[in-house]
Design a protein around this motif. Structure first.
Motif, PDB file in Angstrom:
ATOM      1  N   THR A 342       0.719   5.119   0.281  1.00 46.94           N
ATOM      2  CA  THR A 342       0.192   4.002  -0.501  1.00 46.94           C
ATOM      3  C   THR A 342       0.830   2.689  -0.065  1.00 46.94           C
ATOM      4  N   SER A 343       2.162   2.696   0.137  1.00 45.92           N
ATOM      5  CA  SER A 343       2.802   1.428   0.503  1.00 45.92           C
ATOM      6  C   SER A 343       2.372   0.994   1.901  1.00 45.92           C
ATOM      7  N   LEU A 344       2.169   1.969   2.825  1.00 41.59           N
ATOM      8  CA  LEU A 344       1.671   1.601   4.156  1.00 41.59           C
ATOM      9  C   LEU A 344       0.288   0.975   4.046  1.00 41.59           C
ATOM     10  N   TRP A 345      -0.551   1.557   3.181  1.00 43.91           N
ATOM     11  CA  TRP A 345      -1.906   1.032   3.013  1.00 43.91           C
ATOM     12  C   TRP A 345      -1.879  -0.392   2.474  1.00 43.91           C
ATOM     13  N   PHE A 346      -1.001  -0.625   1.472  1.00 38.45           N
ATOM     14  CA  PHE A 346      -0.913  -1.968   0.907  1.00 38.45           C
ATOM     15  C   PHE A 346      -0.384  -2.954   1.948  1.00 38.45           C
ATOM     16  N   ALA A 347       0.613  -2.523   2.740  1.00 39.29           N
ATOM     17  CA  ALA A 347       1.176  -3.410   3.766  1.00 39.29           C
ATOM     18  C   ALA A 347       0.105  -3.758   4.797  1.00 39.29           C
TER      19      ALA A 347
END
Lengths: 354, 166
Positions: A342-347
């Motif tokens: 999820t954090s990779l996607w948001f980044a």
């Protein structure tokens, strides 16, 4: 009247109304469970008291009130009496921070929640984690081997699954950028169904982790080892009777409802309608427009409660080692992977559209 | 209002700590420790640290103390025998030790009082995002080092508890 007086008065009224509705919902969830499980097992379920058995909860409550309150001689009395109170108090407190409708204030007081807290999500997690003591102490104070085994199982299970539960919510919090439940719902209410965390937020993995961990937290099938009747008589509440047993019973169903509320708020858009702006915002006047979101909320919570019962009627119980390895070796790593993804996607998204 | 709440929960905290020492049964001591931790959480909240208050309840009273009670229940620890457990060394070294520690702490506090900041009880809340900014930007290195330290402690515990495999 001064503002503080109005605030106190309205808050007390809100607490009374929510408590009455909540306890009624608890009573009728029990009836719903008995009816649905009955139909799943090819029988009728309660059907004698009132039309369609609708007055059965009343009869059950009366029966539990009038039964003799036994106090075994060998129990450790202070904790034996305190344990059901702790369990029920924690279960009822957690509903206080759940918002169930849009913003609509009256004399500066929010109507559709009891308390709007900045860290609402953490408050729910904290209160439910204190609720463990009700189960843990009841088994120990009963001075009964079955009860002790039940409560040992319960505490081990709750500690293990609390981690996966907490980690599964991180993706949702990252998307909203806030721990306040109203903010989390507001993020999901832009385009109806498509912006819900389950679909638009791509949190379906997080949702399934939450659902399984929450079933374990509420001691429901397939994770109901603390009260496995074939091995432990009735588990931690073997020695309890009358209203003390009823308090444990109510605490379990109240926790179920809270879990359903949190799942609705975090993953399924809370009180926002699935159709987004396809429905006009002021449909049918201001009163209906204010009450319709509550209808959506209650409908979603009802679906989750139905799912709980459906799962209970369908799945067999886990073995203890399976329970532990499922929690630690499957759910925990999956939750961590979900956070990383999820954090990779948001980044990636913020670098594309800064 | 805030001062009244402060005194109520500070008194509860001290009373819980005293009860923890005076109780004979380990499970009662564990429960008084929970009272201490929850009242500490309320004190944090009064100072505006809402995230810290929630973390205190979730981590300490929700997880760590459950483990404590779990172990007490598992060992089925009974009431302690006061007459046997009073050692002479403990009372001879303990009381002067406590006095020395209190003296040292109050000396450090009084001499460094000028450099310490003050804060007021009240409505101002530190938001979770502000806390995260301090923790993950300004104090990133100490934070990560601490987490490695905890990891080493966990590995050490696992290594100690592991059975020898032949």
């Amino acid at each position: 009247m001064s503002t503080i007086l109005i605030f106190t008065l309205l808050s007390l009224i809100k607490i009374a109304v929510v408590l009455v509705i909540y306890l009624t919902a608890v009573a009728y969830t029990v009836l719903l469970e008995r009816k649905v499980v009955g139909r799943i097992q090819n029988r009728w379920g309660p059907s004698r008291v009132g039309p369609f058995g609708l007055l059965q909860p009343l009869a059950d409550g009366l029966k539990l009130f009038l039964k003799e309150d036994l106090l075994p001689t060998e129990v450790y009395r202070p904790l034996y009496i305190a344990a059901p109170v702790i369990a029920l108090a924690c279960a009822l407190t957690s509903i206080a921070v759940v918002p169930f409708g849009g913003m609509s204030s009256f004399h500066g007081v929010q109507l559709f929640d009891i308390a709007d807290v900045n860290i609402g999500l953490l408050v729910i997690l904290g209160v439910t984690s204190v609720g463990v003591y009700g189960i843990a102490l009841s088994g120990w104070a009963s001075n009964n081997k079955y009860s002790l085994l039940g409560s040992l199982r319960a505490s081990a299970q709750l500690i293990s699954y609390e981690l996966a539960l907490g980690l599964s919510l991180v993706g949702v919090v990252m998307r909203a950028g806030s721990l306040r439940l109203r903010d989390i719902v507001d993020v999901q209410s832009a385009h109806g169904l498509l912006s819900w965390n389950f679909f638009g937020g791509l949190q379906f993995v997080g949702f399934f982790i939450y659902l399984m961990a929450a079933y374990a937290e509420t001691n429901r099938t397939p994770f109901d080892l603390p009260e496995a009747e074939s091995e432990l008589a009735a588990g931690y509440h073997t020695e309890y009777s009358s209203m003390k047993f009823a308090m444990f019973f109510m605490a379990e169903y109240a926790n179920m409802i809270t879990v359903a509320c949190v799942a609705t708020l975090l993953f399924f858009g809370g009180w926002s309608s699935p159709f987004g702006h396809l429905l006009p915002d002021n449909l049918g006047g201001p009163v209906i427009a204010a009450l319709l979101p509550i209808g959506w909320f209650v409908f979603k919570v009802f679906l989750f409660l139905f799912l709980y019962i459906w799962v209970r009627g369908t799945l067999p119980r886990f073995r203890y080692d399976q329970l532990m390895s499922f929690g630690w070796k499957f759910l925990m790593p999956l939750a961590v992977l979900n956070i990383v993804a999820t954090s990779l996607w948001f980044a990636w998204r913020t670098t594309l559209h800064p | 209002m805030y001062v009244v709440l402060f005194f109520i929960f500070a008194a509860l905290c001290v009373a819980g700590a005293l009860n923890l020492l005076l109780q004979r049964h380990p499970i009662n001591s564990a429960l008084s420790l929970i009272v201490v931790m929850v009242s500490l959480a309320v004190l944090y909240l009064l100072l505006g640290a809402e995230f810290l208050a929630a973390a205190q309840v979730i981590v300490y009273s929700g997880a760590i103390m459950v483990l404590f009670t779990f172990v007490i229940m598992l060992l089925n620890a009974g009431e302690e025998d006061r007459a046997k457990s009073t050692s002479r060394v403990a009372s001879a070294a303990g009381f002067p030790g406590v006095v020395a520690l209190v003296c040292l702490l109050s000396y450090v506090y009084l001499s460094e009082k000028v450099h310490l900041g003050t804060t007021a009880l009240g409505d101002q809340l530190v938001s979770t995002s502000a806390l995260a900014r301090v923790l993950f930007r300004d104090l990133l290195l100490p934070f990560e080092v601490t987490s490695v330290l905890i990891l080493i402690a966990i590995l050490g515990a696992v290594a100690l508890a592991r059975k020898e495999q032949n």
